[in-house]
Design a protein around this motif. Structure first.
Motif, mmCIF file in Angstrom:
data_model
loop_
_atom_site.group_PDB
_atom_site.id
_atom_site.type_symbol
_atom_site.label_atom_id
_atom_site.label_comp_id
_atom_site.label_asym_id
_atom_site.label_seq_id
_atom_site.Cartn_x
_atom_site.Cartn_y
_atom_site.Cartn_z
ATOM 1 N N PRO A 178 0.831 -1.204 0.000
ATOM 2 C CA PRO A 178 0.000 0.000 0.000
ATOM 3 C C PRO A 178 0.864 1.253 0.000
ATOM 4 C CG PRO A 178 0.159 -0.874 2.209
ATOM 5 C CD PRO A 178 0.908 -1.838 1.320
ATOM 6 N N ILE A 179 0.233 2.405 -0.110
ATOM 7 C CA ILE A 179 0.977 3.660 -0.019
ATOM 8 C C ILE A 179 1.615 3.747 1.368
ATOM 9 C CG2 ILE A 179 -0.550 4.823 -1.659
ATOM 10 C CD1 ILE A 179 -1.877 6.206 0.696
ATOM 11 N N GLY A 180 2.760 4.390 1.422
ATOM 12 C CA GLY A 180 3.456 4.530 2.695
ATOM 13 C C GLY A 180 4.418 3.406 3.006
ATOM 14 N N LYS A 181 4.625 2.485 2.069
ATOM 15 C CA LYS A 181 5.527 1.365 2.300
ATOM 16 C C LYS A 181 6.708 1.408 1.335
ATOM 17 C CE LYS A 181 3.341 -0.631 5.677
ATOM 18 N NZ LYS A 181 3.964 -0.710 7.018
ATOM 19 N N SER A 182 7.895 1.487 1.911
ATOM 20 C CA SER A 182 9.121 1.403 1.114
ATOM 21 C C SER A 182 9.576 -0.042 1.077
ATOM 22 C CB SER A 182 10.232 2.241 1.753
ATOM 23 O OG SER A 182 9.850 3.585 1.909
ATOM 24 N N MET A 183 10.304 -0.398 0.032
ATOM 25 C CA MET A 183 10.936 -1.709 0.016
ATOM 26 C C MET A 183 11.840 -1.825 1.242
ATOM 27 S SD MET A 183 12.032 -2.690 -3.864
ATOM 28 C CE MET A 183 10.820 -3.177 -5.088
ATOM 29 N N PRO A 184 11.938 -3.006 1.839
ATOM 30 C CA PRO A 184 12.713 -3.158 3.087
ATOM 31 C C PRO A 184 14.117 -2.584 3.021
ATOM 32 C CG PRO A 184 11.499 -5.158 2.619
ATOM 33 C CD PRO A 184 11.309 -4.268 1.428
ATOM 34 N N GLN A 185 14.818 -2.775 1.888
ATOM 35 C CA GLN A 185 16.204 -2.306 1.811
ATOM 36 C C GLN A 185 16.329 -0.781 1.721
ATOM 37 O OE1 GLN A 185 14.442 -4.045 -0.453
ATOM 38 N NE2 GLN A 185 15.552 -4.192 -2.419
ATOM 39 N N PHE A 186 15.194 -0.079 1.518
ATOM 40 C CA PHE A 186 15.259 1.378 1.401
ATOM 41 C C PHE A 186 14.626 2.099 2.586
ATOM 42 C CE2 PHE A 186 15.061 -0.026 -3.153
ATOM 43 C CZ PHE A 186 16.411 0.196 -3.409
ATOM 44 N N VAL A 187 14.204 1.349 3.593
ATOM 45 C CA VAL A 187 13.633 1.984 4.774
ATOM 46 C C VAL A 187 14.684 2.874 5.433
ATOM 47 C CG1 VAL A 187 12.707 1.575 7.087
ATOM 48 C CG2 VAL A 187 11.944 0.161 5.162
ATOM 49 N N ASN A 188 14.331 4.133 5.620
ATOM 50 C CA ASN A 188 15.204 5.132 6.246
ATOM 51 C C ASN A 188 16.489 5.386 5.453
ATOM 52 O OD1 ASN A 188 15.614 7.059 8.240
ATOM 53 N ND2 ASN A 188 16.869 5.694 9.484
ATOM 54 N N SER A 189 16.425 5.109 4.135
ATOM 55 C CA SER A 189 17.572 5.416 3.274
ATOM 56 C C SER A 189 17.408 6.812 2.689
ATOM 57 C CB SER A 189 17.659 4.405 2.127
ATOM 58 O OG SER A 189 17.883 3.108 2.618
ATOM 59 N N SER A 190 18.512 7.421 2.308
ATOM 60 C CA SER A 190 18.435 8.724 1.638
ATOM 61 C C SER A 190 18.069 8.510 0.175
ATOM 62 C CB SER A 190 19.753 9.475 1.761
ATOM 63 O OG SER A 190 20.788 8.733 1.137
ATOM 64 N N ALA A 191 17.441 9.505 -0.417
ATOM 65 C CA ALA A 191 17.012 9.391 -1.813
ATOM 66 C C ALA A 191 17.164 10.734 -2.513
ATOM 67 C CB ALA A 191 15.544 8.951 -1.885
ATOM 68 N N THR A 192 17.428 10.686 -3.793
ATOM 69 C CA THR A 192 17.453 11.897 -4.608
ATOM 70 C C THR A 192 16.027 12.189 -5.065
ATOM 71 O OG1 THR A 192 19.702 11.518 -5.406
ATOM 72 C CG2 THR A 192 18.301 12.942 -6.745
ATOM 73 N N VAL A 193 15.579 13.406 -4.845
ATOM 74 C CA VAL A 193 14.207 13.799 -5.194
ATOM 75 C C VAL A 193 14.208 14.483 -6.560
ATOM 76 C CG1 VAL A 193 12.232 15.233 -4.536
ATOM 77 C CG2 VAL A 193 13.585 14.064 -2.775
ATOM 78 N N ILE A 194 13.358 14.011 -7.438
ATOM 79 C CA ILE A 194 13.243 14.594 -8.777
ATOM 80 C C ILE A 194 11.857 15.213 -8.910
ATOM 81 C CG2 ILE A 194 13.339 14.138 -11.257
ATOM 82 C CD1 ILE A 194 15.014 11.573 -10.401
ATOM 83 N N ARG A 195 11.808 16.521 -8.902
ATOM 84 C CA ARG A 195 10.533 17.233 -9.022
ATOM 85 C C ARG A 195 10.008 17.116 -10.453
ATOM 86 N NH1 ARG A 195 8.620 20.877 -5.333
ATOM 87 N NH2 ARG A 195 9.964 21.480 -3.574
ATOM 88 N N LEU A 196 8.682 17.031 -10.573
ATOM 89 C CA LEU A 196 8.046 16.959 -11.878
ATOM 90 C C LEU A 196 7.146 18.167 -12.079
ATOM 91 C CD1 LEU A 196 7.063 13.175 -11.904
ATOM 92 C CD2 LEU A 196 9.135 14.240 -12.807
ATOM 93 N N LYS A 197 6.902 18.493 -13.350
ATOM 94 C CA LYS A 197 6.047 19.643 -13.677
ATOM 95 C C LYS A 197 4.579 19.283 -13.525
ATOM 96 C CE LYS A 197 9.570 22.174 -14.811
ATOM 97 N NZ LYS A 197 9.981 23.303 -13.971
#
Length: 491
Positions: A472-491
């Motif tokens: 469901p929404i609000g669930k990250s894959m286990p290996q990415f929980v609390n990992s940093s991520a690059t944010v890519i804004r969209l128009k």
């Protein structure tokens, strides 16, 4: 007596009209038309003089502004070990993060670029229609396009010496090519062609008129491209003429030349060590790989594609001409990433007309989060997952229509499609999240939503992963929980 009087008045009116001229309104209209015609003629004359002056200066520079360059090996698509999709297990839920959001590594936003203006304004005043005398036509992704090209427009390059090229360029600046330039820009604007489609169209026109792989067709395409306001450089090697175009986007796996700090690519293929003419035009603009509008190629429906995902089923048709265009679209991106251009490209009206009614019906009456969950599960389950290396021999990012068209897709393709659905159907802001080897999304819901999230510009974005099957929404894959991520804004 009254009848006689009326007849007499009518006769006097007729006599007066013949004596004093036509209807005053018609006279006024005729005078204004003549005034407009004179003004138009004056403006066109000034336009031609200005264009010829600029082209004359350019042809003079062509005689002396050449320098030898070596190509630089093309930038390879960044290779990563892709993350395998996994299925969400309700019995072994990953911890929900509320107090400790995902860290932003950096935020990337693509700046919109509009098509350039021609080097000299074309038709600065409104005219009724394009003038087309000779009907030379080409087929461009199903569109039948006509141009004012005839025998008088043909020229011959006996050699590719600087003087010969300069002489031919000066001949191209003649008024007889004005309608060709007008038609090209007219078709670009009418069919909302992106820069890559436009340079393809010019090449199709030139090769259809002069023949493939000849210097005359290269020069004509280069001329039309430069006149349209794009940054172009002529190049030559071993009696072969080439057209280089500047790009502010990396075109992966393709050799380039660095000229005054900018990357130039060759249209087509050719020698690596070439002589390049550095002559330029005022206000010229690099090619952009963005597609800011839904392009109106001729409609050619594919066979019906039936999509079935959790909670929704839809039958759609996709324009084969659009798919063929995307096949010819080179893999590209800006210096930081390669997904925003694909994600910012609008979906075609035809696909929306087929797909969206079924999706709208399925989310009707549901809350934002309920609707987002349904759309997320649809994308998670309607397509089979496969790696690009296996299917295409290397990385290939899909436009949204391609994900719907092809049987297989990967994480980046699903994230791009899901971003479109969220923006179009729910009107919510969405960003892409890049982890090493994986792409997901995050949505800014109007109301609070539980689960993994990150802050972007002071706003809460909830993670939605189209590759985490049935999550469901609000669930990250286990290996990415609390990992940093690059944010890519969209128009």
């Amino acid at each position: 007596m009254r009848v006689l009087t009326r007849l007499l008045c009518l006769c006097l009116c007729c006599i007066a009209t013949n004596i004093y001229g036509q209807d005053p309104f018609e006279e006024f209209k005729k005078a204004k038309e003549q005034e407009f015609a004179k003004f138009k003629s004056k403006v066109n004359e000034e336009y031609h003089k200005m264009r010829q002056k600029i082209d004359l200066e350019y042809s003079n520079m062509v005689k002396k502004s050449w320098k030898e360059y070596n190509s630089v090996a093309g930038v390879e698509v960044p290779k990563e070990r892709p993350v395998k999709p996994i299925e969400y297990d309700k019995q072994r839920q990953t911890p929900t993060i509320n107090k400790l959001p995902i860290k932003e590594e950096k935020i990337i936003e693509e700046r919109r670029v509009k098509a350039p203006d021609p080097i000299v304004p074309i038709e600065p005043i409104k005219t009724p229609e394009r003038e087309t005398i000779n009907q030379f036509g080409i087929d461009f992704y199903g569109l039948t396009l006509s141009f004012d090209l005839g025998s008088e427009h043909r020229f011959t390059l006996n050699d590719i010496s600087e003087n010969s090229i300069a002489k031919a360029w000066k001949a191209l600046s003649d008024d007889k090519y004005s309608n060709v330039i007008k038609s090209c820009i007219h078709y670009r604007d009418e069919h909302k062609l992106c820069d890559w489609a436009y340079i393809q169209m010019l090449n199709e026109l030139a090769t259809a008129f002069f023949g493939k792989q000849c210097n005359e067709s290269t020069l004509l395409a280069a001329y039309l491209y430069a006149q349209s306001g794009y940054k172009m450089r002529l190049a030559k090697s071993n009696e072969k003429l080439y057209m280089l175009y500047a790009s502010n986007y990396i075109i992966y796996s393709k050799n380039y030349w660095t000229i005054d700090g900018e990357m130039y690519y060759m249209y087509g293929n050719g020698a690596n060590r070439i002589n390049i003419c550095k002559a330029n035009f005022p206000k010229e603009q690099p090619l952009s790989m963005q597609i800011n509008h839904s392009q109106s190629f001729a409609k050619k429906d594919s066979k019906q594609i039936h999509l079935t995902g959790t909670g929704v089923s839809a039958g759609i048709y996709i324009n084969e001409n659009l798919i063929n265009f995307y096949k010819n679209y080179p893999c590209s991106g800006n210096k930081d990433e390669k997904w925003s251009t694909y994600a910012n490209t609008p979906m075609s009206k035809e696909v929306k007309a087929h797909l969206y009614p079924a999706l709208k019906e399925s989310i009707s009456g549901k809350s934002e989060t309920e609707a987002a969950n349904l759309l997320l599960h649809f994308v998670q389950t309607a397509f089979e997952y496969e790696y690009d290396d296996k299917l295409w021999g290397g990385d290939r990012v899909f436009f949204a229509e391609e994900t719907l068209y092809y049987k297989y897709s990967d994480c980046e393709d699903r994230s791009i499609l899901f971003a479109h659905l969220i923006k179009d159907l729910l009107g919510l802001d969405v960003v892409l999240l890049y982890y090493p080897g994986h792409l997901a999304t995050a949505v800014k819901f109007t109301n609070y939503s539980k689960g993994d999230y990150l802050n972007v510009g002071g706003n809460r974005y909830t993670v939605c992963d189209p590759t985490y099957i049935n999550a469901p929404i609000g669930k990250s894959m286990p290996q990415f929980v609390n990992s940093s991520a690059t944010v890519i804004r969209l128009k």
